[in-house]
Design a protein around this motif. Structure first.
Motif, PDB file in Angstrom:
ATOM      1  N   LEU A 137       0.806  -1.233   0.000  1.00 49.96           N
ATOM      2  CA  LEU A 137       0.000   0.000   0.000  1.00 49.96           C
ATOM      3  C   LEU A 137       0.838   1.282   0.000  1.00 49.96           C
ATOM      4  CD1 LEU A 137      -2.959  -1.101   2.315  1.00 49.96           C
ATOM      5  CD2 LEU A 137      -2.824  -1.108  -0.173  1.00 49.96           C
ATOM      6  N   ARG A 138       2.159   1.177   0.149  1.00 50.68           N
ATOM      7  CA  ARG A 138       3.072   2.261  -0.219  1.00 50.68           C
ATOM      8  C   ARG A 138       2.992   3.513   0.649  1.00 50.68           C
ATOM      9  NH1 ARG A 138       4.899   1.206  -5.516  1.00 50.68           N
ATOM     10  NH2 ARG A 138       3.975  -0.671  -6.377  1.00 50.68           N
ATOM     11  N   MET A 139       2.884   3.341   1.960  1.00 53.12           N
ATOM     12  CA  MET A 139       2.892   4.509   2.849  1.00 53.12           C
ATOM     13  C   MET A 139       4.336   4.792   3.268  1.00 53.12           C
ATOM     14  SD  MET A 139       0.929   5.134   6.484  1.00 53.12           S
ATOM     15  CE  MET A 139      -0.759   5.039   5.932  1.00 53.12           C
ATOM     16  N   LEU A 140       5.058   5.477   2.394  1.00 53.77           N
ATOM     17  CA  LEU A 140       6.463   5.802   2.647  1.00 53.77           C
ATOM     18  C   LEU A 140       6.775   7.187   2.102  1.00 53.77           C
ATOM     19  CD1 LEU A 140       6.383   2.760   1.042  1.00 53.77           C
ATOM     20  CD2 LEU A 140       8.676   2.668   1.960  1.00 53.77           C
ATOM     21  N   MET A 141       7.782   7.828   2.676  1.00 60.47           N
ATOM     22  CA  MET A 141       8.358   9.018   2.071  1.00 60.47           C
ATOM     23  C   MET A 141       9.866   9.035   2.299  1.00 60.47           C
ATOM     24  SD  MET A 141       6.953  12.104   4.516  1.00 60.47           S
ATOM     25  CE  MET A 141       7.906  13.429   3.781  1.00 60.47           C
ATOM     26  N   THR A 142      10.560   9.924   1.577  1.00 59.05           N
ATOM     27  CA  THR A 142      12.021   9.911   1.550  1.00 59.05           C
ATOM     28  C   THR A 142      12.557  11.228   2.080  1.00 59.05           C
ATOM     29  OG1 THR A 142      11.841   8.566  -0.464  1.00 59.05           O
ATOM     30  CG2 THR A 142      14.009   9.493   0.048  1.00 59.05           C
ATOM     31  N   LEU A 143      13.276  11.190   3.187  1.00 57.83           N
ATOM     32  CA  LEU A 143      13.927  12.394   3.689  1.00 57.83           C
ATOM     33  C   LEU A 143      15.369  12.392   3.197  1.00 57.83           C
ATOM     34  CD1 LEU A 143      12.553  12.674   7.346  1.00 57.83           C
ATOM     35  CD2 LEU A 143      11.621  13.585   5.222  1.00 57.83           C
ATOM     36  N   VAL A 144      15.700  13.419   2.439  1.00 55.22           N
ATOM     37  CA  VAL A 144      17.054  13.555   1.892  1.00 55.22           C
ATOM     38  C   VAL A 144      17.739  14.613   2.744  1.00 55.22           C
ATOM     39  CG1 VAL A 144      18.435  14.068  -0.134  1.00 55.22           C
ATOM     40  CG2 VAL A 144      16.170  13.007  -0.406  1.00 55.22           C
ATOM     41  N   GLU A 145      18.663  14.156   3.569  1.00 53.64           N
ATOM     42  CA  GLU A 145      19.212  15.039   4.589  1.00 53.64           C
ATOM     43  C   GLU A 145      20.597  15.536   4.180  1.00 53.64           C
ATOM     44  OE1 GLU A 145      18.565  13.475   8.493  1.00 53.64           O
ATOM     45  OE2 GLU A 145      20.287  14.555   9.289  1.00 53.64           O
ATOM     46  N   ALA A 146      20.706  16.848   4.017  1.00 55.07           N
ATOM     47  CA  ALA A 146      21.990  17.515   3.732  1.00 55.07           C
ATOM     48  C   ALA A 146      22.795  16.808   2.643  1.00 55.07           C
ATOM     49  CB  ALA A 146      22.812  17.626   5.012  1.00 55.07           C
ATOM     50  N   PRO A 147      22.234  16.684   1.435  1.00 48.29           N
ATOM     51  CA  PRO A 147      22.997  16.007   0.375  1.00 48.29           C
ATOM     52  C   PRO A 147      24.305  16.720   0.048  1.00 48.29           C
ATOM     53  CG  PRO A 147      20.971  16.991  -0.504  1.00 48.29           C
ATOM     54  CD  PRO A 147      20.885  17.080   0.985  1.00 48.29           C
ATOM     55  N   ASP A 148      24.350  18.053   0.301  1.00 48.75           N
ATOM     56  CA  ASP A 148      25.598  18.790   0.041  1.00 48.75           C
ATOM     57  C   ASP A 148      26.719  18.289   0.955  1.00 48.75           C
ATOM     58  OD1 ASP A 148      24.020  19.763   2.114  1.00 48.75           O
ATOM     59  OD2 ASP A 148      24.563  21.871   1.817  1.00 48.75           O
ATOM     60  N   VAL A 149      26.392  18.065   2.233  1.00 50.34           N
ATOM     61  CA  VAL A 149      27.402  17.558   3.174  1.00 50.34           C
ATOM     62  C   VAL A 149      27.686  16.080   2.877  1.00 50.34           C
ATOM     63  CG1 VAL A 149      27.959  17.224   5.616  1.00 50.34           C
ATOM     64  CG2 VAL A 149      26.569  19.198   4.912  1.00 50.34           C
ATOM     65  N   LEU A 150      26.629  15.360   2.576  1.00 52.88           N
ATOM     66  CA  LEU A 150      26.734  13.924   2.269  1.00 52.88           C
ATOM     67  C   LEU A 150      27.759  13.664   1.164  1.00 52.88           C
ATOM     68  CD1 LEU A 150      25.333  11.052   2.543  1.00 52.88           C
ATOM     69  CD2 LEU A 150      23.789  11.813   0.751  1.00 52.88           C
ATOM     70  N   GLN A 151      27.682  14.471   0.098  1.00 48.15           N
ATOM     71  CA  GLN A 151      28.585  14.258  -1.047  1.00 48.15           C
ATOM     72  C   GLN A 151      30.048  14.429  -0.663  1.00 48.15           C
ATOM     73  OE1 GLN A 151      27.211  17.008  -4.030  1.00 48.15           O
ATOM     74  NE2 GLN A 151      25.335  15.853  -4.448  1.00 48.15           N
ATOM     75  N   LYS A 152      30.293  15.294   0.349  1.00 48.27           N
ATOM     76  CA  LYS A 152      31.685  15.569   0.733  1.00 48.27           C
ATOM     77  C   LYS A 152      32.209  14.574   1.759  1.00 48.27           C
ATOM     78  CE  LYS A 152      31.168  20.557   0.129  1.00 48.27           C
ATOM     79  NZ  LYS A 152      30.059  21.207   0.831  1.00 48.27           N
ATOM     80  N   THR A 153      31.313  13.830   2.413  1.00 45.76           N
ATOM     81  CA  THR A 153      31.754  13.038   3.566  1.00 45.76           C
ATOM     82  C   THR A 153      31.570  11.529   3.403  1.00 45.76           C
ATOM     83  OG1 THR A 153      29.589  13.456   4.555  1.00 45.76           O
ATOM     84  CG2 THR A 153      31.394  14.882   5.268  1.00 45.76           C
ATOM     85  N   GLN A 154      30.806  11.089   2.399  1.00 45.93           N
ATOM     86  CA  GLN A 154      30.579   9.648   2.271  1.00 45.93           C
ATOM     87  C   GLN A 154      30.874   9.195   0.843  1.00 45.93           C
ATOM     88  OE1 GLN A 154      26.871   8.218   4.081  1.00 45.93           O
ATOM     89  NE2 GLN A 154      26.867   9.958   5.487  1.00 45.93           N
ATOM     90  N   THR A 155      31.282   7.936   0.734  1.00 44.84           N
ATOM     91  CA  THR A 155      31.597   7.351  -0.572  1.00 44.84           C
ATOM     92  C   THR A 155      30.844   6.035  -0.704  1.00 44.84           C
ATOM     93  OG1 THR A 155      33.811   8.289  -0.348  1.00 44.84           O
ATOM     94  CG2 THR A 155      33.503   6.660  -2.083  1.00 44.84           C
TER      95      THR A 155
END
Ligand SMILES: [Cu+2]
Length: 548
Positions: free
Chosen positions: A488-506
């Motif tokens: 039934l698809r009761m979900l949503m997506t929180l995208v948290e600080a993608p700018d920081v994410l790109q610099k800190t995770q691989t």
């Protein structure tokens, strides 16, 4: 001198930390778990139920997963924040492509939290078919003192495969909702009435950990005659909250302290009730009752105490609890107003929604989109509306105000965080007389934090958290039939600080390879293209009418 002491402290903590290695060959296991139905379940190393995993705060848990199923699978460590490692969180097509059949992946969990967690499948609802077990993280020096521990896992167990229930629920030619199916209750993996006694010694204090790993149903636990002192909620320690019993929605965990009777002249029962208020009551099926022995001495007679109606007992109220760390309510920077319900779609199906958006998976895992689209990652459109994306700024305090103006309660889980529970209140739009709702109640001093919020019928809840954990985090109902991207698809997506994410995770190379093996693009927007070009993304059904 101070430096010397610091060095010693750091050195001794590091010396204690260890690597805990667990190997899981995930495969189909034919088992009679409930003592009634022989069925296919998903287990590990030929075993179902899956043995609990134990570790200590500071350890690194290495979980080597080999997929011997005939579909992709993933593992989620429920309640761990996965700080700096959003790609280890597990949800298929959000944080990774599923591990292809025949392939392996190593999850690495840095155990920075103590408490009661669980490991479960997060692809194709494998948790509902048995891919789930407890993860207990001990503290070397817990703030509460107790003599010993007991662990209770609760599970609902249905005769059929989850995929068949989901197919029936989403078949536009069939009535909605489908006829209720009543599962059986499992305690520590087996029929709830065939558990081993738990051993008590007079006057000793025990920590009892409770986990509801169910796909659908709620559980209540109590030991008649003894008070339970709740000290942990979903991996967060609290001040003692004294109750007669504990009720757990799917995915919730609690620890309680209980001090044993003064003498060993009698043994007692603990009592468990499995139920769902929103499913029609059916004698012997909903609710179901289970009990087991609290044993002081094997030859002592059992003293059964008179039955007391649930309404006469006190139960956990998280809004009345205080967090042990006494953190006051965070000052809100941004409030998100959400509501949940069910709509009739252009496909003829009934679908759940959050604020009128029904979740459909993208063609690229949303985390991979966040990592590979540069500045565009701050624009929610790059994830496509079908994933219900909300982009959060680094370190802003977010309040979720979630309304549930209908009769079905939803245990909503947020990945990557624990949130402060600050308020419940009525949400009476469309109220049906005869049902109950929450009055206005607030927690203004040191609200408890947790990772599952139960929104009662015709009520709303307000929670707060600081967006201090860059990553992509799902928010979804933990009743599988509601919160699955294949139901039934009761979900949503929180995208948290993608700018920081790109610099800190691989992204690990292995995860990129797994996408390629499944023919899934590992970069680009939700359609796997550059910019905001969504060519190739198939259309999704649209809302025709509100259902409830
Ligand atoms: Cu739900």
């Amino acid at each position: 001198m101070l430096l010397h002491t610091l060095f010693l402290l750091v050195f001794s903590a590091a010396a204690l930390a260890k690597r805990v290695v667990v190997d899981w060959d995930v495969g189909y296991v034919y088992m009679m778990r409930d003592g009634i139905n022989y069925r296919r379940s998903i287990g590990v190393n030929g075993q179902s139920p899956i043995p609990p995993v134990y570790a200590t705060r500071g350890d690194t848990l290495i979980l080597n997963v080999h997929n011997s199923l005939n579909v992709t699978t993933t593992i989620h460590a429920h309640g761990l924040f996965m700080r700096g490692m959003s790609y280890m969180d597990g949800p298929g097509m959000t944080n990774q492509c599923g591990i292809p059949p025949g392939e392996s992946f190593t999850y690495e969990y840095h155990l920075e939290q103590e408490g009661t967690f669980w490991l479960h499948g997060h692809d194709h609802d494998h948790n509902a078919d048995g891919l789930r077990t407890a993860l207990v993280v001990y503290d070397e020096e817990p703030p509460y003192k107790y003599d010993a521990e007991h662990l209770f896992t609760f599970e609902d167990w249905f005769a059929g495969q989850f995929a068949d229930r989901a197919a029936l629920t989403t078949d536009p030619t069939k009535p909605f909702p489908p006829p209720s199916s009543y599962g059986f209750g499992l305690i520590n993996g087996y029929n709830g009435n065939s558990t081993k006694p738990i051993k008590f010694e007079p006057k000793k204090t025990y920590r009892i950990r409770l986990i509801n790993m169910s796909s659908t149903l709620w559980f209540k636990f109590r030991i008649p005659g003894l008070k339970l002192r709740v000290i942990e909620v979903d991996g967060i320690l609290s001040d003692e909250h004294i109750v007669d019993g504990v009720q757990l929605a799917p995915a919730m965990r609690y620890s309680v302290l209980v001090t044993a009777h003064e003498s060993d002249e009698f043994n007692y029962y603990y009592k468990v009730k499995m139920y769902a208020d929103f499913i029609p009551a059916s004698p012997g099926e909903n609710p179901r009752f289970y009990s087991g022995l609290v044993e002081y001495r094997q030859d002592s007679p059992v003293k059964e105490l008179p039955d007391v109606d649930d309404s006469k007992l006190t139960w956990v109220e998280d809004i009345k609890m205080t967090a042990l760390d006494k953190q006051p309510p965070l000052p809100v920077d941004r409030s998100l107003y959400l509501w949940v319900g069910n709509n009739i779609m252009s496909s003829g199906q009934h679908m759940d929604h959050i604020s009128n958006i029904t979740y459909y998976a993208p063609l690229v895992p949303s985390l991979f989109t966040a990592m590979t689209t540069g500045d565009l990652a701050m624009n929610p459109d790059v994830y496509n509306n079908r994933t219900h994306p909300v982009v959060l700024k680094h370190n802003e305090v977010v309040e979720l105000e979630v309304h549930n103006p209908n009769r079905v309660p939803h245990p909503m889980h947020l990945h990557g965080h624990a949130f402060q529970v600050t308020e419940y209140g009525p949400s009476l739009d469309g109220f049906t007389p005869g049902f109950t709702f929450s009055p206005l109640v607030q927690s203004l001093v040191a609200p408890i934090q947790r990772d599952v919020m139960e929104i009662p019928p015709y009520s709303y809840i307000k929670v707060r958290f600081r967006a201090d954990n860059p990553g992509v985090w799902l928010y979804h109902c933990h009743v599988n039939i509601h919160g699955s991207p294949e139901s039934l698809r009761m979900l949503m997506t929180l995208v948290e600080a993608p700018d920081v994410l790109q610099k800190t995770q691989t992204l690990p190379k292995k995860l990129i390879k797994h996408c390629e093996m499944s023919g899934i693009k590992a970069s680009g927007n939700a359609a796997g293209n550059a910019g905001l070009d969504m060519t190739g993304l198939p259309p999704v059904p649209y809302v025709v009418a509100k259902s409830f």
